[in-house]
Design a protein around this motif. Structure first.
Motif, PDB file in Angstrom:
ATOM      1  N   ASP A   1      -4.736   5.881  -6.502  1.00 44.18           N
ATOM      2  CA  ASP A   1      -4.864   5.020  -7.676  1.00 44.18           C
ATOM      3  C   ASP A   1      -6.180   4.243  -7.626  1.00 44.18           C
ATOM      4  N   VAL A   2      -7.078   4.557  -8.545  1.00 42.09           N
ATOM      5  CA  VAL A   2      -8.398   3.925  -8.546  1.00 42.09           C
ATOM      6  C   VAL A   2      -8.365   2.486  -9.050  1.00 42.09           C
ATOM      7  N   ASN A   3      -7.244   2.077  -9.643  1.00 41.77           N
ATOM      8  CA  ASN A   3      -7.157   0.726 -10.204  1.00 41.77           C
ATOM      9  C   ASN A   3      -6.408  -0.251  -9.307  1.00 41.77           C
ATOM     10  N   ALA A   4      -6.013   0.167  -8.118  1.00 40.00           N
ATOM     11  CA  ALA A   4      -5.220  -0.676  -7.230  1.00 40.00           C
ATOM     12  C   ALA A   4      -5.965  -0.965  -5.930  1.00 40.00           C
ATOM     13  N   THR A   5      -5.620  -2.082  -5.312  1.00 43.13           N
ATOM     14  CA  THR A   5      -6.090  -2.354  -3.957  1.00 43.13           C
ATOM     15  C   THR A   5      -5.286  -1.499  -2.993  1.00 43.13           C
ATOM     16  N   ASN A   6      -5.750  -1.405  -1.773  1.00 43.29           N
ATOM     17  CA  ASN A   6      -5.039  -0.593  -0.794  1.00 43.29           C
ATOM     18  C   ASN A   6      -3.634  -1.149  -0.534  1.00 43.29           C
ATOM     19  N   THR A   7      -3.509  -2.473  -0.519  1.00 39.91           N
ATOM     20  CA  THR A   7      -2.193  -3.089  -0.309  1.00 39.91           C
ATOM     21  C   THR A   7      -1.236  -2.720  -1.437  1.00 39.91           C
ATOM     22  N   LEU A   8      -1.719  -2.746  -2.673  1.00 36.54           N
ATOM     23  CA  LEU A   8      -0.861  -2.400  -3.805  1.00 36.54           C
ATOM     24  C   LEU A   8      -0.534  -0.911  -3.822  1.00 36.54           C
ATOM     25  N   ARG A   9      -1.441  -0.082  -3.355  1.00 37.65           N
ATOM     26  CA  ARG A   9      -1.124   1.345  -3.228  1.00 37.65           C
ATOM     27  C   ARG A   9       0.033   1.535  -2.248  1.00 37.65           C
ATOM     28  N   GLN A  10      -0.015   0.794  -1.160  1.00 40.71           N
ATOM     29  CA  GLN A  10       1.073   0.871  -0.192  1.00 40.71           C
ATOM     30  C   GLN A  10       2.380   0.363  -0.800  1.00 40.71           C
ATOM     31  N   GLU A  11       2.289  -0.651  -1.633  1.00 44.78           N
ATOM     32  CA  GLU A  11       3.497  -1.171  -2.287  1.00 44.78           C
ATOM     33  C   GLU A  11       4.059  -0.150  -3.265  1.00 44.78           C
ATOM     34  N   LEU A  12       3.194   0.542  -3.991  1.00 48.31           N
ATOM     35  CA  LEU A  12       3.645   1.563  -4.943  1.00 48.31           C
ATOM     36  C   LEU A  12       4.436   2.665  -4.234  1.00 48.31           C
ATOM     37  N   LYS A  13       4.022   3.035  -3.031  1.00 49.80           N
ATOM     38  CA  LYS A  13       4.677   4.137  -2.332  1.00 49.80           C
ATOM     39  C   LYS A  13       5.838   3.675  -1.448  1.00 49.80           C
ATOM     40  N   SER A  14       6.139   2.368  -1.466  1.00 47.86           N
ATOM     41  CA  SER A  14       7.204   1.826  -0.622  1.00 47.86           C
ATOM     42  C   SER A  14       8.569   1.993  -1.288  1.00 47.86           C
ATOM     43  N   ALA A  15       9.532   2.458  -0.510  1.00 47.22           N
ATOM     44  CA  ALA A  15      10.911   2.561  -0.988  1.00 47.22           C
ATOM     45  C   ALA A  15      11.621   1.221  -0.954  1.00 47.22           C
ATOM     46  N   LEU A  16      11.085   0.275  -0.190  1.00 45.07           N
ATOM     47  CA  LEU A  16      11.710  -1.035  -0.030  1.00 45.07           C
ATOM     48  C   LEU A  16      10.627  -2.088   0.154  1.00 45.07           C
ATOM     49  N   THR A  17      10.726  -3.170  -0.608  1.00 46.57           N
ATOM     50  CA  THR A  17       9.873  -4.331  -0.398  1.00 46.57           C
ATOM     51  C   THR A  17      10.766  -5.565  -0.369  1.00 46.57           C
ATOM     52  N   PHE A  18      10.329  -6.575   0.366  1.00 47.88           N
ATOM     53  CA  PHE A  18      11.129  -7.799   0.389  1.00 47.88           C
ATOM     54  C   PHE A  18      10.254  -8.993   0.736  1.00 47.88           C
ATOM     55  N   THR A  19      10.823 -10.159   0.489  1.00 46.16           N
ATOM     56  CA  THR A  19      10.198 -11.426   0.864  1.00 46.16           C
ATOM     57  C   THR A  19      11.107 -12.119   1.871  1.00 46.16           C
ATOM     58  N   TYR A  20      10.513 -12.645   2.920  1.00 49.22           N
ATOM     59  CA  TYR A  20      11.300 -13.402   3.882  1.00 49.22           C
ATOM     60  C   TYR A  20      10.646 -14.760   4.100  1.00 49.22           C
ATOM     61  N   GLY A  21      11.461 -15.720   4.495  1.00 48.68           N
ATOM     62  CA  GLY A  21      10.957 -17.077   4.651  1.00 48.68           C
ATOM     63  C   GLY A  21      11.131 -17.594   6.056  1.00 48.68           C
TER      64      GLY A  21
END
Length: 782
Positions: free
Chosen positions: A120-140
């Motif tokens: 994806d030429v319009n995304a940062t590398n971090t967002l590319r990794q997020e796009l291909k992730s089956a699971l994302t989460f936030t922890y505190g």
């Protein structure tokens, strides 16, 4: 100081300088792979959020685009049935957990994430990794009030095992100290994704140095559509419903985020929030112009779900995305002393909800549109959601809301004293309904607000004792006899979300508790500035811990009083947790409300809902205040009557009050276009009586100005509504000012808003032939 520490130090100093120069709420988002970001919202008149400037990273020179069919053929088959094939990419070198769901009817493949996200030429590398992730989460980390993001494709490792008709993938995040197993199962007509929260492992969650899950997104990029792929839209159940077109170019608009079942009112804001419609359904839809679509529904965990959607570029990528985010622990903010920076606290103890379950129903049809999404969701409600068809054929109603009494400051010997004041006594109610009946309104459903002393005084209301201020038991008995003889349905209304002490319930022990530990006090806001109005009283929010007790008493008392119907007011559309000693999350409250409704239904007989969240639908016989509009967010491209498309023919629906609208004629015609019944607010006394009372917003409701108009509007709509009642909507299209609707029984209507006419199977009904009064006032009265 190493590179990581220096980077964090610089950002922290920048944030600190911002805090000292402006009033700001901040939350630190620290990525475990040294990507530190800071989100900040500046308090001010403009509540919009400014998107941060960003620059896409260059695509890795070694990246090679993958062909979807070739990739699909190389993947391992996990499950297969007559309709679908589920495959998994078990290539360890791929560094992804990619699932593919093929629809056998046309060969179309739905991907759990974009197969070429890393290109994806319009995304940062971090967002590319997020796009291909089956699971994302936030922890505190409660000790320092920070939250961090994790992405399975970037921060975690995974292992898998096959299960019956599916696969179980276990994601491990070493730095966060969190392990999350996720099950993917292929059913006959849908893909099921489940997380059993008891299987989640958090290292030292109760330790002050421990880390806790706060939110989670499963398959965040499922069905993501590239800007170069196809046209189409997302179906969002916001208010009546809305569409977000793919690639709509609204990149500066705020991405959509809608809390399912509304915000948690326990977290009382110090300033008024913008007025928005509610998300009553825990679902969304994807419609592609190549004839493929998805209906996604949160089956479990829905009380803690948020629907999120963004279009290409707005998402900081080339993809149009829609998904569910699940809140696992609530947060709250408070201010310490004179410090203007809010402090964040996390909900204590473990994750309250037991299970998260999302289903994805693939659809395929050359002419697929949002009516097919509505049909799929309706079928789910009728088969798996506990909903049964209540609406009958050849029936239509006028819904009338009457308001009995109100507390009002009244001078007595020159001293202002708060007294109970009648605005529609029981005799007055009979007068209003008699006139409507004499005018030809033969079917009425009546909701009666504040008909008891407890209701008038805003105390907990459950005793079914008519107020003497309105005429007492004898006058109520006379009214009830009139209603029974004329076939008019009565639904006394109890509003028990806010209260003052009395009736055995007291603010010092039955008030809801926020995550911060303070009481939930519902305040009034100044209309001009949106700040607390110090001239008006605040009320306590009733704790859900006493709901079962109260509504059990109510059911028994209503049954003894031979009342066969009741409305529990806003509690069919209001959901909040109690974070005190008994620690109830929103899912707990949801279960308590459904138990109470079930008891009322079995004991009293019939329940009317004022607005209705999905979980209340199995217990309702009527639903009023169904919106005809969405919240109107900038990212939306069109409003649609999605709620009506789902529920018409299932449960009788009524509008928001027709006479409250600045254009009541148009509202009526829009309601007829989806087969909805009209509703009216009416009081007997002059509206000047309402000044400085809680009912001062009913300035439009004096019956004398509306009783004739309402009857004529009902008679105009009656034949059309009778012809379509009990039948599902199969097609809905609007072309300019003309709305075309088709029903399962073959009936077709054509509503012309500009000409103010309706065609029913070709027979024209002109509004002007029925209604000769405008604005609720005759020419002589004007």
């Amino acid at each position: 100081m190493n590179g990581k520490s220096f980077k964090k130090f610089i950002i922290a100093m920048l944030v600190l300088s911002m805090i000292t120069t402006s009033q700001m709420s901040t939350s630190f988002m620290v990525d475990a792979e040294d990507d530190v970001s800071v989100e900040a919202t500046v308090d001010g008149d403009d509540d919009s959020v400014q998107e941060e400037e960003y620059e896409a990273d260059a695509v890795d020179e070694d990246f090679v685009a993958r062909d979807e069919q070739t990739l699909f053929n190389s993947m391992t088959t996990i499950a297969e049935n007559d309709n679908f094939i589920l495959k998994y990419n078990d290539d360890e070198e791929a560094d992804e957990d990619l699932l593919a769901l093929q629809n056998k009817s046309n060969g179309f493949i739905w991907w759990s994430s974009p197969v070429n996200a890393m290109g994806d030429v319009n995304a940062t590398n971090t967002l590319r990794q997020e796009l291909k992730s089956a699971l994302t989460f936030t922890y505190g980390k409660p000790a320092d009030r920070t939250t961090s993001n994790q992405r399975s494709a970037k921060n975690g490792t995974s292992s898998y095992e096959t299960i019956d008709n599916g696969i179980k993938i276990t994601f491990k995040f070493k730095k966060a100290g969190i392990t999350i197993p996720v099950e993917y199962t292929l059913e006959d007509d849908y893909l099921k994704v489940v997380v059993n929260t008891a299987d989640i492992v958090e290292d030292n969650p109760s330790d002050t140095e421990g880390q806790i899950l706060t939110s989670m997104t499963l398959l965040g990029s499922f069905g993501a559509v590239s800007q170069d792929d196809c046209d189409g839209y997302f179906v969002i159940p916001d208010g009546s419903g809305a569409l977000i077109n793919f690639n709509n170019g609204k990149t500066s608009a705020k991405s959509y985020s809608g809390k399912v079942y509304g915000s948690d009112v326990a977290m009382v804001s110090t300033t008024a929030s913008a007025y928005t419609q509610q998300v009553n359904f825990p679902m969304y839809g994807i419609v592609r112009d190549d004839g493929n679509g998805i209906m996604a529904v949160a089956v479990q965990g829905d009380a803690n779900a948020t629907i999120k959607s963004s279009v290409s570029i707005q998402s900081k990528s080339s993809y149009n995305i829609c998904n569910f985010e699940f809140t696992l622990r609530s947060t709250d903010t408070y201010y310490m002393g004179s410090d203007t920076t809010p402090l964040t606290v996390f909900e204590k103890n473990g994750i309250k909800m037991d299970t998260i379950e999302v289903r994805y129903y693939p659809l395929a049809d050359d002419n697929l549109d949002y009516t097919d999404i509505a049909e799929c969701y309706r079928n789910y409600l009728l088969s798996d959601g506990g909903v049964t068809q209540k609406e009958t054929e050849n029936s239509s109603n006028m819904y009338v809301d009457l308001y009995g009494g109100v507390e009002k400051l009244t001078p007595v010997c020159g001293i202002p004293i708060t007294l109970k004041t009648s605005i529609t006594s029981f005799d007055d109610a009979q007068t209003i309904l008699s006139q409507l009946k004499d005018n030809g309104t033969d079917n009425m459903v009546v909701s009666y607000h504040n008909w008891t002393n407890a209701g008038i005084k805003n105390q907990v209301d459950y005793k079914a004792t008519p107020s003497n201020t309105l005429g007492g038991s004898s006058d109520f008995k006379s009214l009830k006899k009139f209603l029974d003889e004329n076939g008019i349905l009565l639904y006394p209304v109890v509003e028990n979300d806010t209260f003052v002490s009395g009736q055995g319930y007291y603010t010092f022990q039955n008030t809801n508790i926020r995550v911060s530990g303070s009481y939930s006090r519902i305040i009034s806001y100044d209309l001009a500035f949106g700040e607390q109005d110090s001239d008006k009283d605040s009320y306590s929010l009733l704790s859900p811990t006493v709901f079962n007790e109260i509504y059990s008493k109510l059911a028994k008392n209503y049954s003894s009083a031979k009342l066969s119907g009741v409305s529990i007011g806003d509690m069919t559309s209001l959901l909040y947790g109690d974070y005190g000693k008994q620690s109830l999350c929103r899912e707990d409250t949801q279960n308590i409300v459904t138990e109470s409704l079930s008891n009322i239904q079995s004991t009293v007989g019939s329940v009317l809902g004022i607005g209705a969240n999905e979980y209340t639908l199995p217990y309702l016989d009527h639903i009023t205040d169904v919106p005809l509009y969405s919240s109107g967010y900038d990212v939306f491209d069109a409003d649609i009557p999605f709620y009506q498309l789902v529920m018409h023919g299932v449960i009788p629906l009524a509008t928001t009050p027709i006479n409250a609208s600045a254009d009541s004629d148009t509202l009526l015609l829009q309601a007829i276009a989806t087969g909805m019944n009209p509703r009216y607010d009416m009081i007997y006394e002059e509206t000047s009586t309402l000044k400085d009372t809680e009912y001062d917003t009913l300035y439009y409701a004096n019956y004398e100005y509306w009783v004739d108009t309402a009857s004529k509007q009902y008679l105009f709509a009656k034949d059309i509504l009778d012809a379509v009642s009990g039948s599902y909507i199969t097609s809905y299209k609007q072309v300019d000012d003309i709305i075309f609707t088709e029903y399962a029984n073959g009936t077709k209507t054509e509503v012309n808003i500009e000409d103010m006419s309706v065609k029913l199977n070709g027979v024209e009904y002109k509004y002007s032939d029925y209604v000769t009064i405008e604005g609720g006032m005759s020419d002589e009265e004007e």
